[in-house]
Every structure is written in structure tokens, then in C-alpha cells.
Write an enzyme that holds these catalytic residues in place. Structure first.
Site, short mmCIF file in Angstrom:
data_model
loop_
_atom_site.label_atom_id
_atom_site.label_comp_id
_atom_site.label_asym_id
_atom_site.label_seq_id
_atom_site.Cartn_x
_atom_site.Cartn_y
_atom_site.Cartn_z
CG ASP A 1 -1.65 1.53 1.43
OD1 ASP A 1 -2.54 1.46 0.41
OD2 ASP A 1 -1.87 1.87 2.46
CG ASP B 1 -1.71 7.35 0.35
OD1 ASP B 1 -1.26 8.22 0.32
OD2 ASP B 1 -2.58 7.01 -0.59
#
Length: 226
Positions: free
Chosen positions: A16, A18
Site C-alpha cells: 500500500d 499511503d
């Protein structure tokens, strides 16, 4: 049997973005809290994080309507995106140690983010990580019909990498992302090294299905190696 890379690790690692590669969630949350407060939706940063971290802008919009009965127009969401991008361009940095983690892996790596492709490009460039992920290894919720917590984005990334889903390892900072990766049949390491992760965050990731939780890049690197 799940195929594995060197030393028993995964054959590919999907990150991922963020809150994992870049410390963006704390900045985005600040912008979102202010924008929602201006239209009468009052949330603390911790409340907003618990509700929306890990979701796409489209999903967040629907959740705001469902939870608060406020159907904000396209102009509101466009302003919010522009304000978020401006804040990220000015203040965003990489999560400490994450460059070394990615550079230390001997298997293919990719980004699978709920953010738009424009924000992925901006964030990686601003944080000085763009060289670690070719454009073809950057995947957005824009690429699939259903975003996290559905498995679609992770399955799409695995297929593009040419690796079977169960052979992929995922690093996620949000319960929605953990649920998505588990639904895709992938092992997940939860990550709490982002500035938004409070003392309850590790328990949330574990409850969502993370096999283990890393508190920082050093511990994450050790987990991925083993």
C-alpha cells in the site's frame, strides 16, 4: 503449496502507499477534517482515520452520504482532491527506512493504492521514491470496479506481476486494505509506522486479519526477509 521467493519469503511484495511508503495519511486527514467541518460534518482526526483510511475517494463519498446524510457535490470533492494534492506536494516525506526496505528485496515489488494514479505519481515523486516503482508496477483503485476492502485491486496487481495471488505478500496500514489482501488469498503484514497510527491501530489491523504487525521499517524488513 504457496510458491515462495528466496529464503522462504514471498515471490512478490505489494505495498500500500499511503501510510506505508509515504507518511501521507496524517496530512490528508488534516485536510479532510477541515473540509468536512466546513460543511457541518464534525470529526476528530482519530475518528476520520478509523472510518476512512484505506478507502478510495469514491468509497469515502458514499460513506459520508450513508453515515451523515450529506450528499456533497462534485465540486466539493474536486476541491478536496486539489487541496490534498497541494498539501502533499508541500509537506510529504517518505516513511523513514522504507527506501531501504524496498531496495533490499530480491523479488518484484508493486504499489496497490486506493489513491488515484495522479496522486500515486505525485506522492512517490515528492517523497523521492518514484524510481523504486515503474509506472507498470503502480496500481490504483481507478483500475478496478471495486476498491478495498474487495480483493480486486490486489488480484489485478498480482496478475500484472505474473505471480499467483497466494505467493504475494502485502504490506498494509488500514483494516480495509488488510481485509482486501486476505480476501485475495494473500499473507498480510500490518504496518503502524505512519504518523496517523495511534496506540489502537495494531489491534485494528490484527482484528482485520494481519498475520503480524510491524511498528517500523526495520521490523518490516526483517519480517519480509523471513
Amino acid at each position: 503449496m504457496t510458491s515462495r521467493g528466496r529464503a522462504g519469503g514471498p515471490s512478490a511484495v505489494i505495498f500500500d502507499m499511503d501510510g506505508v511508503l509515504v507518511d501521507s495519511e496524517v496530512i490528508a486527514i488534516e485536510v479532510e477534517v477541515a473540509a468536512l467541518a466546513a460543511v457541518g460534518v464534525s470529526l476528530t482526526p482519530a475518528e476520520l482515520a478509523a472510518r476512512y483510511v484505506g478507502t478510495s475517494a469514491v468509497a469515502m463519498r458514499g460513506m459520508v452520504v450513508e453515515e451523515f446524510g450529506v450528499d456533497l457535490d462534485d465540486a466539493f470533492w474536486a476541491r478536496l482532491e486539489a487541496d490534498s494534492h497541494a498539501a502533499l506536494a508541500e509537506r510529504l516525506v517518505a516513511v523513514p527506512g522504507m527506501r531501504a526496505v524496498v531496495e533490499g528485496l530480491a523479488v518484484p515489488c508493486a504499489v496497490a493504492s486506493s489513491s488515484s494514479h495522479a496522486r500515486i505519481a505525485l506522492s512517490l515523486r515528492t517523497a523521492g521514491l518514484a524510481d523504486l516503482f515503474e509506472v507498470g508496477a503502480r496500481f490504483s483503485a481507478e483500475d478496478v470496479e471495486r476498491g478495498k476492502p474487495a480483493p480486486d485491486l490486489f488480484l489485478h496487481a498480482a496478475a500484472a506481476l505474473g505471480v499467483e495471488a497466494p505467493a504475494c505478500g502485502v504490506v498494509e496500514d488500514s483494516p480495509f486494505g488488510v481485509q482486501a489482501a486476505r480476501a485475495a488469498g494473500m499473507d498480510v503484514i500490518g504496518f503502524t509506522g505512519g504518523g496517523h497510527a495511534d496506540e489502537a491501530w495494531a489491534a485494528r489491523l490484527g482484528a482485520a486479519g494481519a498475520a503480524v504487525v510491524a511498528a517500523d521499517a526495520a521490523s518490516l524488513g526483517a519480517m519480509l526477509a523471513g
